[in-house]
Design a protein around this motif. Sequence first.
Motif, PDB file in Angstrom:
ATOM      1  N   TRP A  42      16.197  -4.085  -0.411  1.00  7.87           N
ATOM      2  CA  TRP A  42      15.293  -5.232  -0.171  1.00  7.87           C
ATOM      3  C   TRP A  42      14.085  -5.169  -1.114  1.00  7.87           C
ATOM      4  O   TRP A  42      13.729  -6.155  -1.761  1.00  7.87           O
ATOM      5  CB  TRP A  42      14.855  -5.222   1.293  1.00  7.87           C
ATOM      6  CG  TRP A  42      13.855  -6.272   1.665  1.00  7.87           C
ATOM      7  CD1 TRP A  42      12.581  -6.068   2.103  1.00  7.87           C
ATOM      8  CD2 TRP A  42      14.045  -7.692   1.637  1.00  7.87           C
ATOM      9  NE1 TRP A  42      11.969  -7.263   2.355  1.00  7.87           N
ATOM     10  CE2 TRP A  42      12.846  -8.284   2.074  1.00  7.87           C
ATOM     11  CE3 TRP A  42      15.107  -8.521   1.279  1.00  7.87           C
ATOM     12  CZ2 TRP A  42      12.673  -9.653   2.169  1.00  7.87           C
ATOM     13  CZ3 TRP A  42      14.941  -9.900   1.371  1.00  7.87           C
ATOM     14  CH2 TRP A  42      13.734 -10.458   1.813  1.00  7.87           C
ATOM     15  N   GLY A  43      13.493  -4.001  -1.228  1.00  8.64           N
ATOM     16  CA  GLY A  43      12.315  -3.850  -2.100  1.00  8.64           C
ATOM     17  C   GLY A  43      12.688  -3.989  -3.569  1.00  8.64           C
ATOM     18  O   GLY A  43      11.835  -4.300  -4.403  1.00  8.64           O
ATOM     19  N   GLY A  44      13.982  -3.778  -3.895  1.00  7.02           N
ATOM     20  CA  GLY A  44      14.416  -3.869  -5.291  1.00  7.02           C
ATOM     21  C   GLY A  44      14.702  -5.297  -5.742  1.00  7.02           C
ATOM     22  O   GLY A  44      14.828  -5.561  -6.933  1.00  7.02           O
ATOM     23  N   LEU A  45      14.784  -6.222  -4.786  1.00  2.38           N
ATOM     24  CA  LEU A  45      14.985  -7.628  -5.188  1.00  2.38           C
ATOM     25  C   LEU A  45      13.725  -8.127  -5.889  1.00  2.38           C
ATOM     26  O   LEU A  45      12.616  -7.727  -5.539  1.00  2.38           O
ATOM     27  CB  LEU A  45      15.206  -8.514  -3.949  1.00  2.38           C
ATOM     28  CG  LEU A  45      16.511  -8.364  -3.177  1.00  2.38           C
ATOM     29  CD1 LEU A  45      16.508  -9.324  -1.984  1.00  2.38           C
ATOM     30  CD2 LEU A  45      17.704  -8.658  -4.075  1.00  2.38           C
ATOM     31  N   PRO A  46      13.856  -9.017  -6.861  1.00  2.00           N
ATOM     32  CA  PRO A  46      12.648  -9.588  -7.461  1.00  2.00           C
ATOM     33  C   PRO A  46      11.825 -10.332  -6.393  1.00  2.00           C
ATOM     34  O   PRO A  46      12.408 -10.982  -5.512  1.00  2.00           O
ATOM     35  CB  PRO A  46      13.198 -10.583  -8.491  1.00  2.00           C
ATOM     36  CG  PRO A  46      14.627 -10.205  -8.701  1.00  2.00           C
ATOM     37  CD  PRO A  46      15.097  -9.551  -7.432  1.00  2.00           C
ATOM     38  N   GLY A  47      10.509 -10.235  -6.495  1.00  2.00           N
ATOM     39  CA  GLY A  47       9.626 -10.912  -5.532  1.00  2.00           C
ATOM     40  C   GLY A  47       9.993 -12.381  -5.344  1.00  2.00           C
ATOM     41  O   GLY A  47      10.075 -12.869  -4.202  1.00  2.00           O
ATOM     42  N   LEU A 125       5.507  -0.295   0.521  1.00  2.00           N
ATOM     43  CA  LEU A 125       5.267   1.058   1.040  1.00  2.00           C
ATOM     44  C   LEU A 125       6.572   1.737   1.433  1.00  2.00           C
ATOM     45  O   LEU A 125       6.739   2.936   1.269  1.00  2.00           O
ATOM     46  CB  LEU A 125       4.372   0.975   2.282  1.00  2.00           C
ATOM     47  CG  LEU A 125       2.969   0.396   2.062  1.00  2.00           C
ATOM     48  CD1 LEU A 125       2.269   0.211   3.406  1.00  2.00           C
ATOM     49  CD2 LEU A 125       2.156   1.309   1.160  1.00  2.00           C
ATOM     50  N   GLY A 126       7.512   0.968   2.004  1.00  2.00           N
ATOM     51  CA  GLY A 126       8.766   1.547   2.514  1.00  2.00           C
ATOM     52  C   GLY A 126       9.066   0.930   3.866  1.00  2.00           C
ATOM     53  O   GLY A 126       9.165  -0.286   3.985  1.00  2.00           O
ATOM     54  N   GLY A 152       8.315  -6.517   0.115  1.00  2.00           N
ATOM     55  CA  GLY A 152       9.529  -5.716  -0.086  1.00  2.00           C
ATOM     56  C   GLY A 152       9.681  -4.538   0.856  1.00  2.00           C
ATOM     57  O   GLY A 152      10.495  -3.646   0.608  1.00  2.00           O
ATOM     58  N   ASN A 153       8.924  -4.542   1.947  1.00  2.00           N
ATOM     59  CA  ASN A 153       9.076  -3.462   2.933  1.00  2.00           C
ATOM     60  C   ASN A 153      10.254  -3.737   3.866  1.00  2.00           C
ATOM     61  O   ASN A 153      10.610  -4.890   4.110  1.00  2.00           O
ATOM     62  CB  ASN A 153       7.820  -3.370   3.810  1.00  2.00           C
ATOM     63  CG  ASN A 153       6.608  -2.992   3.008  1.00  2.00           C
ATOM     64  OD1 ASN A 153       6.437  -1.840   2.640  1.00  2.00           O
ATOM     65  ND2 ASN A 153       5.773  -3.978   2.686  1.00  2.00           N
ATOM     66  N   PHE A 455       0.266  -3.986   3.041  1.00  2.00           N
ATOM     67  CA  PHE A 455       1.695  -3.640   2.993  1.00  2.00           C
ATOM     68  C   PHE A 455       2.149  -3.166   1.610  1.00  2.00           C
ATOM     69  O   PHE A 455       3.350  -3.077   1.360  1.00  2.00           O
ATOM     70  CB  PHE A 455       2.526  -4.853   3.429  1.00  2.00           C
ATOM     71  CG  PHE A 455       2.328  -5.209   4.879  1.00  2.00           C
ATOM     72  CD1 PHE A 455       2.863  -4.405   5.878  1.00  2.00           C
ATOM     73  CD2 PHE A 455       1.590  -6.321   5.258  1.00  2.00           C
ATOM     74  CE1 PHE A 455       2.682  -4.717   7.221  1.00  2.00           C
ATOM     75  CE2 PHE A 455       1.393  -6.641   6.585  1.00  2.00           C
ATOM     76  CZ  PHE A 455       1.939  -5.829   7.580  1.00  2.00           C
ATOM     77  N   THR A 456       1.202  -2.905   0.716  1.00  2.00           N
ATOM     78  CA  THR A 456       1.579  -2.466  -0.637  1.00  2.00           C
ATOM     79  C   THR A 456       0.707  -1.297  -1.070  1.00  2.00           C
ATOM     80  O   THR A 456      -0.373  -1.061  -0.513  1.00  2.00           O
ATOM     81  CB  THR A 456       1.361  -3.597  -1.663  1.00  2.00           C
ATOM     82  OG1 THR A 456       0.029  -4.085  -1.547  1.00  2.00           O
ATOM     83  CG2 THR A 456       2.356  -4.715  -1.492  1.00  2.00           C
TER      84      THR A 456
END
Length: 475
Positions: A42-47, A125-126, A152-153, A455-456
């Motif tokens: 999920w976090g690896g998808l482009p914003g 963050l995760g 992307g969390n 969140f970042t």
Amino acid sequence: MSATIVCRNPADAREVVATYEPADAQEVAAVCARAHAAQSYWGGLPGPRRGELLHRAAELLRRRDRQLARRIVAEEGKLLADADAEVSRAAAVLRFHAGEAERLGGELADGAQAQTLAFTRRRALGLVGLITPWNFPIAIPAWKLAPALAAGNAVVIKPSSAAPGAVLELVDVLHEAGVPQEALQVVLGGAEVGLALAADPHLRALSFTGSTAVGEQLARRVGARGVRFQGELGGNNPLVVLADADPAYAVGLASEGAFAAAGQKCTATRRLIVERPLYEAVLEAFAKRARELVLGAGGVDGVEVPPLIDAAAVEAVLDAVAQAQSLGAELRSGGVRPDGELRHGSFLAPTVLAGVGPGMRVIDEEVFGPVCAVQSASDLEEAIALANAVPYGLSAAICTNDLRRAFQFVRCSDAGMVHVNRSTPGGDPHMPFGGLKASSASGWREQGTEAVRFFTEQQTVYLHHGAPAAGESPL
Ligand code: NAD
């Protein structure tokens, strides 16, 4: 396994409106482990791709809005118009953060070394945990979920057991829009489940909205483990009315601020501080207005004040009113449960107290219901001192036509949000929301462009673009 969660209609406790099975500590751990594992995808998808999904979720939410609003009325009890507005607010928040997902940028500068570019980037963050209260059962979850997901969390959310249905539906909408099931999960239950979530070793951050006592306890627990904590907590919000104000307008603000949603807003007006020349007239008109307000079930046309969440909430408010009276406060309206058909619900007549002061819980604490304590002040300075003389600092308001005095109030107010010629509740989805002092255990802000910060984390990158290619001389 804890007992089944039973939600009763706040307007008529004889009616069970929903039941839910709570999680236990092992399930919470399993859910967190799966969500943690799903974060890198999920976090690896482009914003902008995540933004697209949030946009789609906002659209899907609009399609279910009436059904959702009715579910909120059934479980939480608020007026249907307020539930409708809350669902619209949740959709607006999703749209706003869909845009933020496209703008997760940073700073760019020349590096100090030649041929070097320096820039910052914000990254997720995760796994983050969200714990939410019952009084805004969809808007508050949305304003935590949207920035957490935009960044992307992976998210595990625990709504209040008092009205969890709206979160189940919101999460369903986000899944339908394309957010991976594993990256966004719900756990149901009360304090035990909240504690299990807070204790999960994968957790990088916990965002909590609820009472100050629980928030401070959680802040200590997770803070000790280095987990980032955001706490949006209680309030005891003042509305100051200066002598130049229009008394009818001021009474309208006070009544809306104190009694809408039966006073069950963190930003509700709990204290009314009136400059002496207007004190008697405003107190009289405010108490009269309180007596005229129409109580009833949230879904019934013409009702102005809905029930409280449950009978225990009514008891807690009546206790605080009795304690104030035992110390000399004067009851000017309310302070009683209505009878007739309404006796089956958790209703309480809008209550106005005069002759109040420190030592009374209505002044020193947050009393979460339709109660407003009225005080007089000899001038603006005394009004500011009274407004600030509580441990909380969530919202404050002033009613005046004097811009100079309004700004003096803004400058001196110890509140995170200040309203001029508006009542204490309210705020826009594109502006930061949060309190000072005991109203916020952390200082982080929700909503607006600030929300994503929590969140970042930031990374600074130095990119040397003058490095020689293989075999090329560095000079
Ligand atoms: P609460 O503190 O009782 O519960 C909030 C959430 O925390 C619920 O999900 C609950 O199940 C969970 N919880 C309770 N005890 C816990 C524990 N020991 N460990 C972990 N989780 C626990 O609050 P509430 O009654 O649901 O909501 C009303 C309160 O929320 C009021 O104080 C109100 O002012 C506050 N509130 C604040 C804001 C804000 O933005 N400042 C907004 C809305 C409500």
